[in-house]
Design a protein around this motif. Structure first.
Motif, short mmCIF file in Angstrom:
data_model
loop_
_atom_site.label_atom_id
_atom_site.label_comp_id
_atom_site.label_asym_id
_atom_site.label_seq_id
_atom_site.Cartn_x
_atom_site.Cartn_y
_atom_site.Cartn_z
N ASN A 46 3.67 5.50 -5.47
CA ASN A 46 3.70 5.47 -7.00
C ASN A 46 2.66 6.30 -7.54
OD1 ASN A 46 5.66 3.68 -7.38
ND2 ASN A 46 4.16 1.75 -7.61
N GLU A 47 1.47 6.60 -6.71
CA GLU A 47 0.45 7.55 -7.01
C GLU A 47 0.99 9.05 -6.86
OE1 GLU A 47 -2.61 7.23 -8.32
OE2 GLU A 47 -2.11 5.06 -8.61
N LYS A 48 1.60 9.03 -5.88
CA LYS A 48 2.33 10.52 -5.57
C LYS A 48 3.19 10.95 -6.60
CE LYS A 48 5.39 12.98 -1.97
NZ LYS A 48 5.96 12.72 -0.71
N LEU A 49 4.11 9.87 -6.97
CA LEU A 49 5.21 10.12 -8.02
C LEU A 49 4.43 10.48 -9.27
CD1 LEU A 49 8.05 7.46 -7.11
CD2 LEU A 49 8.19 10.24 -6.75
N LYS A 50 3.36 9.81 -9.52
CA LYS A 50 2.74 9.90 -10.77
C LYS A 50 2.11 11.15 -10.92
CE LYS A 50 -1.12 7.74 -13.28
NZ LYS A 50 -2.23 6.75 -13.22
N ASP A 96 0.67 -1.30 -0.15
CA ASP A 96 -0.08 0.02 0.07
C ASP A 96 0.84 1.14 -0.02
OD1 ASP A 96 -2.43 -1.34 -0.06
OD2 ASP A 96 -2.64 -1.40 1.96
N ASP A 97 2.06 1.37 0.75
CA ASP A 97 2.80 2.45 0.85
C ASP A 97 3.68 2.37 -0.74
OD1 ASP A 97 2.29 2.69 3.49
OD2 ASP A 97 4.30 1.84 4.29
N ILE A 98 3.86 1.62 -1.25
CA ILE A 98 4.50 1.60 -2.49
C ILE A 98 3.46 2.12 -3.60
CG2 ILE A 98 5.38 0.11 -4.39
CD1 ILE A 98 6.78 -1.43 -2.46
N TYR A 99 2.43 1.61 -3.36
CA TYR A 99 1.05 2.03 -4.24
C TYR A 99 1.04 3.62 -4.20
CZ TYR A 99 -3.13 2.45 -6.39
OH TYR A 99 -4.37 2.94 -7.25
#
Length: 172
Positions: free
Chosen positions: A60-64, A54-57
């Motif tokens: 990823n959403e933040k980076l996206k 969930d943290d990685i997701y």
């Protein structure tokens, strides 16, 4: 009969009620130990893995989102640069046109000066030629008059005299 049947089955396997209770207690104890020893740690590990995923997701959403924001900023910068380049090109074209106009104006002024000087020179040469022509005509008339006064002139002599004076004049 049902109780007979169940006791018969227990006897066939060599079991009694006490053994059955001990086996059942051991089974419950084994299940409890397995739950505490295996299930809870595995469940905890799965929760941690899920949390990590969930943290990685989320990362990823933040980076996206950051990437999209950077892309929007980049597109805006590119658009601003295009606009600035257009303005700079227009300014350069305007400066070049002004410079060309100045050069043309200077060339026009120089051409006017040259034309005026040429006209003045032409008039001076024209006056000089007129003066030379008058002097030559006067000299020619004087020579003709001198030749005429020397003797009586016929038409034939007149033609020869003119030819002679003209050839003398051309040789001077």
């Amino acid at each position: 009969m049902p109780s007979l049947l169940s006791t018969d089955i227990l006897e066939v396997f060599g079991l009694d009620w006490v053994s059955m209770l001990v086996y059942l207690g051991n089974f419950v104890l084994l299940i409890a130990v397995l739950i505490f020893v295996l299930y809870k740690p595995v469940k905890k590990m799965m929760r941690e893995k899920r949390k990590n995923l969930d943290d990685i997701y989320a990362e990823n959403e933040k980076l996206k989102a950051e990437g999209e924001e950077l892309r929007v900023q980049y597109d805006k910068m590119v658009e601003d640069m295009k606009l600035e380049n257009t303005r700079a090109a227009a300014k350069l074209a305007e400066v070049a046109q002004e410079r060309a106009d100045a050069i043309l104006e200077e060339a026009r002024k120089q051409a006017e000066v040259i034309v005026a000087a040429a006209k003045k020179e032409s008039l001076t040469q024209q006056e000089q030629l007129k003066t030379e022509y008058r002097d030559s005509v006067n000299k020619l008339a004087l020579q003709i008059a001198q030749k005429l006064l020397e003797r009586e002139i016929s038409q034939k002599d007149n033609s020869q005299l003119i030819e002679q004076v003209l050839s003398d004049w051309e040789s001077d």
